[in-house]
Scaffold this motif. Structure first.
Motif, PDB file in Angstrom:
ATOM      1  N   THR A   1       0.837  -1.194   0.000  1.00 11.92           N
ATOM      2  CA  THR A   1       0.000   0.000   0.000  1.00 11.92           C
ATOM      3  C   THR A   1       0.874   1.247   0.000  1.00 11.92           C
ATOM      4  O   THR A   1       1.826   1.353   0.780  1.00 11.92           O
ATOM      5  CB  THR A   1      -0.928   0.013   1.229  1.00 11.92           C
ATOM      6  OG1 THR A   1      -1.795  -1.133   1.164  1.00 11.92           O
ATOM      7  CG2 THR A   1      -1.779   1.271   1.260  1.00 11.92           C
ATOM      8  N   VAL A   2       0.553   2.190  -0.876  1.00 12.60           N
ATOM      9  CA  VAL A   2       1.379   3.392  -1.002  1.00 12.60           C
ATOM     10  C   VAL A   2       0.629   4.663  -0.617  1.00 12.60           C
ATOM     11  O   VAL A   2       1.251   5.706  -0.394  1.00 12.60           O
ATOM     12  CB  VAL A   2       1.939   3.535  -2.436  1.00 12.60           C
ATOM     13  CG1 VAL A   2       2.795   2.333  -2.789  1.00 12.60           C
ATOM     14  CG2 VAL A   2       0.825   3.717  -3.458  1.00 12.60           C
ATOM     15  N   MET A   3      -0.712   4.579  -0.539  1.00 15.41           N
ATOM     16  CA  MET A   3      -1.473   5.784  -0.191  1.00 15.41           C
ATOM     17  C   MET A   3      -2.877   5.375   0.228  1.00 15.41           C
ATOM     18  O   MET A   3      -3.501   4.529  -0.406  1.00 15.41           O
ATOM     19  CB  MET A   3      -1.530   6.742  -1.386  1.00 15.41           C
ATOM     20  CG  MET A   3      -2.191   8.071  -1.091  1.00 15.41           C
ATOM     21  SD  MET A   3      -2.150   9.157  -2.546  1.00 15.41           S
ATOM     22  CE  MET A   3      -3.056  10.586  -1.919  1.00 15.41           C
ATOM     23  N   ALA A   4      -3.362   5.974   1.295  1.00 20.76           N
ATOM     24  CA  ALA A   4      -4.720   5.677   1.747  1.00 20.76           C
ATOM     25  C   ALA A   4      -5.733   6.286   0.788  1.00 20.76           C
ATOM     26  O   ALA A   4      -5.489   7.335   0.184  1.00 20.76           O
ATOM     27  CB  ALA A   4      -4.941   6.225   3.159  1.00 20.76           C
ATOM     28  N   GLY A   5      -6.846   5.612   0.657  1.00 21.47           N
ATOM     29  CA  GLY A   5      -7.909   6.126  -0.205  1.00 21.47           C
ATOM     30  C   GLY A   5      -9.272   5.842   0.397  1.00 21.47           C
ATOM     31  O   GLY A   5      -9.604   4.687   0.626  1.00 21.47           O
TER      32      GLY A   5
END
Length: 320
Positions: free
Chosen positions: A163-167
């Motif tokens: 995971t590289v960024m919360a969405g």
């Protein structure tokens, strides 16, 4: 001791990809006779017919050949990774890297990748491919891509991910909508309003399902496969929508204001991630790409938090 060679596996994969002996021979820069002999010898060694040769229609994989192809692709890919790691230790990041990007993320991530990763690593031969997240992952599993930038909700079985960024999904309404001045909304409050749908497979198969599970049956009145067209229709008052990706400016292409509302219901997350084939020893190229995306995602989250804080009304009492 193995009876077949890596070169034979490479030739078999080339034949399967090209669809004919002659095309594979041309792509591999060898004679058609040599290619045909290599496939025949491979079939003899494994004890099964792998391809059916048709003089006018090229080749067709047998059932055994289809299963063998996936294993052959994995072996060839691993051999290339081993060779690549040796070269990388000596020369730094060099060689090919094929990255898939879910189309819904392209506008937000491809410029960042091009500027911050591709240009910063001139020794790499980076190819960027856009498309549907699940389809790109299938191509990755079959050996055509090294990684796919997509959403965690789009992940297919058997792949690894970072995971590289919360969405988190949000509601988007026109600037003159009755809820535009609010910070959040319950989905049930919008049940009687028209819905503008981002009409792409991942939204139809994931987001709409999650909205219905949250108690909202979207009344779809408008559809578009373009994110900006959806935002433009919302800005014109044709309905509301639910999105995950958020541009830094709450304006449509024609300059009309939009308002973002957090969703008070439990609609889950749709985080951005890098999907890849699980391995104990990922190539240095791929690890560098994943690390870049993690850093870029953290930067995007900081910038988003700063913009959000700047939009909040100031409380004079806080300075007392």
């Amino acid at each position: 001791m193995l009876d077949y060679t890596l070169k034979q596996l490479q030739y078999f994969v080339a034949v399967a990809n090209q669809g004919s002996i002659s095309a594979a021979a041309a792509a591999s820069h060898i004679s058609q006779a040599a290619m045909s002999q290599a496939i025949t010898e491979l079939e003899r060694v494994v004890g099964s017919q792998l391809v059916v040769r048709h003089r006018a229609r090229g080749i067709v994989l047998t059932a055994v050949g289809s299963y063998f192809l996936r294993d052959a692709q994995a072996l060839v890919r691993h051999a290339e990774e081993v060779q690549g790691r040796v070269i990388e230790r000596q020369q730094g990041l060099v060689g090919p890297l094929v990255i898939g990007c879910y189309a819904g993320l392209s506008a937000f991530w491809l410029p960042e990748i091009g500027h911050g990763f591709v240009k910063a690593n001139p020794g790499l031969e980076v190819t960027l491919v856009e498309g549907d997240g699940a389809e790109l992952q299938e191509r990755m599993v079959n050996g055509y891509l090294d990684a796919v930038l997509t959403h965690t909700r789009h992940l297919i079985p058997g792949v690894g991910s970072t995971t590289v960024m919360a969405g988190r999904p949000y509601v988007l309404v026109a600037g003159n909508h009755w809820a535009a001045e609010r910070k959040s909304v319950h989905l049930r409050e919008l049940a009687d309003e028209d819905f503008v749908s981002l009409d792409i497979p991942s939204v139809r198969e994931n987001q709409l399902v999650n909205l219905r599970m949250s108690g909202l049956e979207p009344r779809i009145a408008w559809k578009s496969s373009s994110l900006e067209a959806v935002r433009g229709m919302v800005a014109r008052g044709l309905g509301y929508t639910v999105l995950v990706q958020r541009p830094p400016v709450d304006l449509s292409y024609d300059g009309l204001p939009l308002a973002v509302l957090e969703i008070e219901d439990n609609v889950g997350h749709s985080d951005i991630c890098v999907a890849y084939i699980p391995s104990d020893r990922l190539s240095l190229r791929l690890r560098a790409f994943i690390e870049f995306c993690v850093e870029a995602g953290a930067k995007k989250e900081r910038e988003s938090a700063n913009r959000k804080a700047a939009r909040l009304p100031q409380n004079p009492a806080a300075d007392v």
